[in-house]
Scaffold this active site. Structure first.
Site, PDB file in Angstrom:
ATOM      1  N   GLU A 107       0.851  -1.179   0.000  1.00  0.00           N
ATOM      2  CA  GLU A 107       0.000   0.000   0.000  1.00  0.00           C
ATOM      3  C   GLU A 107       0.892   1.235   0.000  1.00  0.00           C
ATOM      4  OE1 GLU A 107      -3.708   2.242   0.483  1.00  0.00           O
ATOM      5  OE2 GLU A 107      -3.175   0.249  -0.236  1.00  0.00           O
ATOM      6  N   CYS A 155      -5.441   5.447   5.161  1.00  0.00           N
ATOM      7  CA  CYS A 155      -5.134   4.230   4.411  1.00  0.00           C
ATOM      8  C   CYS A 155      -6.416   3.600   3.899  1.00  0.00           C
ATOM      9  CB  CYS A 155      -4.389   3.245   5.311  1.00  0.00           C
ATOM     10  SG  CYS A 155      -4.014   1.669   4.537  1.00  0.00           S
ATOM     11  N   CYS A 158      -6.173  -0.613   6.189  1.00  0.00           N
ATOM     12  CA  CYS A 158      -6.455  -0.701   7.629  1.00  0.00           C
ATOM     13  C   CYS A 158      -7.267   0.513   8.073  1.00  0.00           C
ATOM     14  CB  CYS A 158      -5.172  -0.838   8.429  1.00  0.00           C
ATOM     15  SG  CYS A 158      -3.798   0.144   7.815  1.00  0.00           S
ATOM     16  N   HIS A 185      -7.140   3.176  11.904  1.00  0.00           N
ATOM     17  CA  HIS A 185      -6.993   4.615  12.083  1.00  0.00           C
ATOM     18  C   HIS A 185      -8.298   5.260  12.548  1.00  0.00           C
ATOM     19  CE1 HIS A 185      -2.905   4.759  10.607  1.00  0.00           C
ATOM     20  NE2 HIS A 185      -3.264   4.020   9.565  1.00  0.00           N
ATOM     21  N   ARG A 240      -0.172  -4.183  11.133  1.00  0.00           N
ATOM     22  CA  ARG A 240       1.239  -3.972  10.802  1.00  0.00           C
ATOM     23  C   ARG A 240       2.089  -3.598  12.006  1.00  0.00           C
ATOM     24  NH1 ARG A 240      -2.075  -3.133   6.893  1.00  0.00           N
ATOM     25  NH2 ARG A 240      -1.581  -3.774   4.767  1.00  0.00           N
ATOM     26  N   SER A 290       4.499   1.460   9.858  1.00  0.00           N
ATOM     27  CA  SER A 290       5.458   1.562   8.755  1.00  0.00           C
ATOM     28  C   SER A 290       6.369   2.768   8.894  1.00  0.00           C
ATOM     29  CB  SER A 290       4.719   1.603   7.413  1.00  0.00           C
ATOM     30  OG  SER A 290       4.086   0.361   7.163  1.00  0.00           O
ATOM     31  N   CYS A 313       3.006  -0.347   4.579  1.00  0.00           N
ATOM     32  CA  CYS A 313       1.860   0.497   4.268  1.00  0.00           C
ATOM     33  C   CYS A 313       2.367   1.928   4.255  1.00  0.00           C
ATOM     34  CB  CYS A 313       0.743   0.325   5.282  1.00  0.00           C
ATOM     35  SG  CYS A 313      -0.770   1.195   4.783  1.00  0.00           S
ATOM     36  N   CYS A 359      -0.001   4.845   4.946  1.00  0.00           N
ATOM     37  CA  CYS A 359      -0.148   5.109   6.377  1.00  0.00           C
ATOM     38  C   CYS A 359       1.017   5.939   6.917  1.00  0.00           C
ATOM     39  CB  CYS A 359      -0.187   3.791   7.156  1.00  0.00           C
ATOM     40  SG  CYS A 359      -1.706   2.850   6.994  1.00  0.00           S
TER      41      CYS A 359
END
Length: 573
Positions: free
Chosen positions: A14, A62, A65, A69, A481, A504, A548, A551
């Site tokens: 992503e 994102c 996910c 968030h 993640r 990330s 990601c 993110c």
């Protein structure tokens, strides 16, 4: 003579991620750089808005996910205002988290990371009958592995090849010497790849039962949840249970045995072992099962010492931008974070092309700023977050639900505990995390039903705010993640500042002012490549983190100025 390899973009993730490495005459990586090349704008957008709006904006960080968030934006405000949601709301949020993890982890392995281990072209030469027999070595009741089913899968994918294309399997390095699965094993995994496309739909429906839709569910609010009718409906609760069991069945009969199969095949492959990178591991409690019980516990392990599990001191978290495209390089706590851009661009250089030849290209300014991702640090040190950190910390804390699955997997795979500290371990721990959720996620549903039967039907606490006061609060939790945190300041009844420090960001961090690398960069050092024009080993290691980057980067110029212009020519694939 050293040579530079540029992989841009890293696909099957992503967001937009670029990896550059420098290799020596033996094709061994000596330097590594991780760069996010695009960004988005959420932290600035949410300023001066009603705190109750934050979650709805934050979930747009994102497209994968979204719930993570969304919940973080809601809980950060609850934490700031001192609002405690009712137990029914907390357990419902756990049920939604179940759906997210059971969707995210299988999709990561099969659709995003599996082709780093599975040679699809090899599967076309497999004997379906032998493949079916092979599947029984890893599971007593293997999923979608009858000889007739496997023959059907082989024919479907073979049709792509006859047309001169591999469809969703295109642009992989099939035939690479580090692939280890037999044709029959590849066919088993390929069957599950296709089955996972169907199963992920069921997992998305699980989220929608309480969230109204997926992605971007709508039922969380500061103080609790709004899906009252669904929580009080036996039919909706039963529907959730049925879909949960369907997805859990796939985890137990496909995902788990496939990772055992992969672990056995790759247990001696150097490119997936001994590459922990950053051995400072952090996770945070998640999945509330009852009033006082959580499925996963919090903790930190420093320098890989699993004999000592430490507790987080959140005052020691900072983000700096020595090598990131922002103006303020100082190490700031997230409550005080800034993100004013300072893009300095790339520079002329040389790199190895797809034919193994050196060619002129633009490369990162590795002595200056080279990424949109900041460098988060804990007491000045980089951390690794994710399923590996979560499973190792909980194993070290003797979490019985985790220990049971880890010990069984290591026994089935024939691996020592030390093998977990690697690319193979990160990939396995993601599956182990999914299995722990699959084995225990319905406890929250059972407790929700019991609480409702006791007469407690409350789902939301009252929203109370004093516009004359200043507040600050945060969410810290564990998402697919890794460890995620959102930090907010509220003044005059609106949001004054907001910062998200995501998994990330921790893992893809650039070097800091002292030159310390994050998990992505450090895990690549010492990696030997079989073919410089086909750097599968690099991609495999990076994919094991499930990057990601959407993110990890969320900044915009509030004045609307153009900061960069990017052109994509679809005709050039």
């Amino acid at each position: 003579m050293s040579q530079r390899i540029v992989i841009d973009p890293i696909t099957r993730i992503e967001g937009h991620l670029r990896i550059e490495v420098v290799v020596d005459d033996e094709n061994v990586v000596r330097e590594a750089y991780s760069s996010s090349t695009l960004w988005r704008g959420l932290e600035t957008i949410v300023k001066n808005r009603d705190p109750r709006d934050a979650g709805f904006f934050m979930q747009r960080i994102c497209g994968v996910c979204t719930f993570s968030h969304y919940k973080a934006g809601i809980v950060a405000v609850e934490n700031a205002l001192g609002i405690t949601p009712p137990l029914n709301a907390l357990l419902t949020r756990t049920l939604m988290a179940n759906a997210l993890f059971l969707h995210d982890h299988p999709v990561h392995f099969y659709q995003l990371h599996g082709l780093d281990f599975v040679d699809v072209v090899s599967a076309l030469s497999a004997d379906p009958k032998k493949a079916s027999e092979e599947a029984f070595k890893y599971c007593d009741t293997p999923y979608a592995c009858g000889a007739d089913k496997l023959k059907e899968v082989q024919d479907r994918v073979g049709a792509f090849v006859k047309k001169g294309a591999l469809g969703p399997f295109a642009n992989a390095y099939f035939g690479h010497p580090t692939y280890k699965l037999s044709p029959e094993q590849n066919l088993i995994a390929l069957s599950h790849y296709l089955e996972c496309l169907r199963i992920q739909r069921t997992a998305a429906q699980m989220m929608a039962i309480f969230g109204a839709k997926q992605p971007h569910p709508q039922s969380l609010t500061v103080g609790g949840v709004t899906c009252v009718m669904d929580i009080l409906s036996p039919a909706r609760l039963g529907e959730y249970m049925s879909k949960f069991k369907e997805v859990a069945d796939f985890v137990n009969r496909a995902y788990y045995p496939d990772l055992v199969m992969v672990a056995k095949a790759y247990g001696n492959e150097p490119s997936v072992l001994n590459d922990i990178g950053v051995a400072n591991l952090w996770t945070h409690q998640e999945f509330q099962l009852s009033k006082n019980e959580w499925l996963f516990q919090s903790g930190m392990i420093m320098n890989g010492d699993i004999s000592k599990v430490l507790e987080l001191d959140e005052n020691k978290i900072t983000e700096e931008a020595t090598h990131a495209w922002y103006k303020n390089d100082a190490a700031l706590h997230p409550y005080d974070g800034e993100q004013e851009p300072n893009y300095t661009g790339l520079q002329d250089g040389q790199s190895i092309d797809a034919h193994g030849k050196e060619a002129h290209t633009k490369v990162l300014d590795t002595q200056g700023k080279y990424t949109w991702i900041k460098a988060p640090r804990y007491d000045g040190k980089p951390l690794q977050v994710g399923p590996l950190a979560n499973i190792v910390v909980n194993y070290a804390k003797k979490n019985e639900r985790v220990v049971k699955v880890v010990d069984q997997f290591l026994k089935d795979a024939g691996l020592p505990l030390e093998a977990v500290f690697s690319t193979l371990g990160r990939t396995a721990c993601r599956m182990i995390e999914a299995k722990v959720v699959a084995d225990n996620g319905l406890i929250a549903l059972e407790n929700l039903i019991a609480n409702i039967k006791s007469g407690d039907t409350q789902t939301c606490a009252k929203y109370v705010i004093d516009n004359s006061k200043e507040y600050k609060g945060r969410y810290i939790g564990h998402v697919p993640r890794g460890a995620l945190s959102h930090w907010c300041r509220i003044e005059k009844g609106v949001i004054k500042n907001w910062q998200a420090v995501v998994p990330s960001t921790w893992n893809a961090t650039p070097k800091d002012k002292d030159g310390a690398m994050g998990a992505y960069e450090s895990c690549l050092i010492g990696l030997k490549l079989a073919d410089l024009s086909k750097p599968l080993e690099i991609i495999r290691r990076i994919h094991s983190f499930d990057p990601c980057i959407a993110c990890a980067v969320h900044v915009m110029d509030a004045k609307g100025a153009e900061l960069g212009c990017y052109r994509v020519d679809p005709s050039k694939g």
